[in-house]
Scaffold this active site. Structure first.
Site: not given
Ligand code: NAI
Length: 340
Positions: A154, A234, A258, A269, A302, A304-305
């Site tokens: 992302i 998150r 989000d 609540e 929440h 965004a997806f």
């Molecule tokens: P991804 O696994 O492709 O990328 C996550 C990145 O974070 C990786 O490059 C990793 O090295 C990095 N990372 C790990 N620890 C870190 C730290 N301490 N500081 C900085 N970077 C760090 O995951 P993706 O697909 O990009 O998704 C990211 C997050 O987005 C998901 O884990 C999920 O929680 C959230 N998400 C939210 C959605 C929503 O509807 N709001 C929908 C889909 C995902």
């Protein structure tokens, strides 16, 4: 004799998605509920549990399903599932690693532009019959710096969109992707440098114990004064008390969120009032309400997806995960040891 059909229980499926899910699940006994999973609506015969992100799967739920063999998380994040219990019981949790890098990244920019162009206020004003731009001045994105925390699927898409706006990009990631940094022309810096130099900070890292309150009371003071913080990853990545301080003191210009820490309590609540949460969660809930009500924030639920295309991709990968597991060729298992 053919093997008995496995029971797959889906929870949180929207009415318009039910037929699509059913059409893809031939060969299984399949129940599809629109409700979130709960201890009350569990089906003891469940072999495979498929849940959307708003359905927490707790230790007691896992323990109440004696036949449970696999959990299909219909999301990228899987912190809503009790991983520890699943691991102890050797139940794989298979997620959907990518379905919406563009979907979530686009939402991050929707929040960002919503803030910078005062969209919410502008639309409200016109709907109330006041057709007047005074007091609605925004700022450009071109030439500004965005700091992307977490440059995975992302985050990298956010970089690409930002480049389209002719923004400068800084990245922070413990596992930098130097090839992509070169290709997309952005620079990796330390977290502190990113906070100090970015006009916009966008969070795209998973919630792990190490990333809990990644933005906290200490380092939020290092954020460039007047910056905007965007979080579509998150809620637990940001200490809500720190964010309230930054908003109320006008240290930051605004926040587009989000996700909120312990966001489940916002919907329920009565749990807070009935004392069904800890003192700490009660405080978080209070902070969340202050954040939601603040004039310089935009909070979405929440969401965004939630695009038509992304939902189809989520269902398709979930069903691929289930079919692969049944064939003994498990894929996308987040409990499996990481390959070196
Ligand atoms: P991804 O696994 O492709 O990328 C996550 C990145 O974070 C990786 O490059 C990793 O090295 C990095 N990372 C790990 N620890 C870190 C730290 N301490 N500081 C900085 N970077 C760090 O995951 P993706 O697909 O990009 O998704 C990211 C997050 O987005 C998901 O884990 C999920 O929680 C959230 N998400 C939210 C959605 C929503 O509807 N709001 C929908 C889909 C995902």
């Amino acid at each position: 004799m053919s093997a008995p059909k496995l029971n797959v229980a889906f929870y949180g499926i929207w009415p318009e998605m039910k037929d699509y899910v059913r059409s893809k699940m031939s060969g299984f006994h399949c129940t599809i509920s629109g409700k979130k999973v709960s201890v009350e609506n569990l089906k003891p015969e469940t072999d495979i549990l498929a849940v959307f992100v708003e359905s927490p799967v707790t230790k007691s739920m896992i323990n109440k399903l004696p036949k449970l063999k696999m959990i299909a998380a219909m999301s990228t994040g899987y912190d809503h599932v009790d991983i520890k219990t699943a691991k102890i019981k050797k139940i794989p949790i298979c997620n959907v690693p990518s379905y919406g890098e563009n979907t979530v990244a686009e939402h991050a920019f929707a929040l960002l532009l919503g803030l910078t162009r005062k969209l919410f206020l502008s639309v409200k004003r016109v709907k109330e019959g006041v057709y007047d731009f005074h007091g609605l001045r925004g700022i450009d994105l071109k030439g500004k710096t965005i700091g992307v925390i977490g440059t995975g699927r992302i985050g990298m898409h956010v970089v690409e969109i930002a480049k389209g706006f002719e923004m400068n990009v800084l990245g922070f990631d413990p596992f930098p992707n130097k090839e992509m940094a070169k290709k997309l022309d952005f620079t990796y810096v330390s977290l502190n440098k990113l906070l100090a130099q970015s006009d916009f900070i966008s969070l795209h890292t998973p919630l792990f114990p190490e990333t809990y309150h990644l933005i906290n009371k200490k380092n939020i003071k290092k954020v460039k004064p007047g910056a905007y913080i965007i979080n579509t990853a998150r809620g637990g990545l940001i200490d809500p008390e720190a964010l309230v301080w930054a908003l109320q003191s006008k240290h930051i210009a605004g926040a587009g969120l989000d996700v909120l820490e312990d966001e489940g309590f916002i919907q329920n609540e009565e749990q807070v009032i009935s004392g069904d949460c800890t003192e700490c969660q009660m405080k978080t809930n209070l902070m969340n309400n202050i954040i939601i009500d603040h004039p310089n924030t935009i909070v979405t639920p929440h969401n965004a997806f939630n695009s038509t295309e992304a939902l189809r991709r989520i269902v398709d990968t979930t069903i691929e995960n289930i079919r692969a597991f049944v064939k003994g060729e498990t894929i996308n298992d987040v409990t499996a040891p990481k390959k070196k």
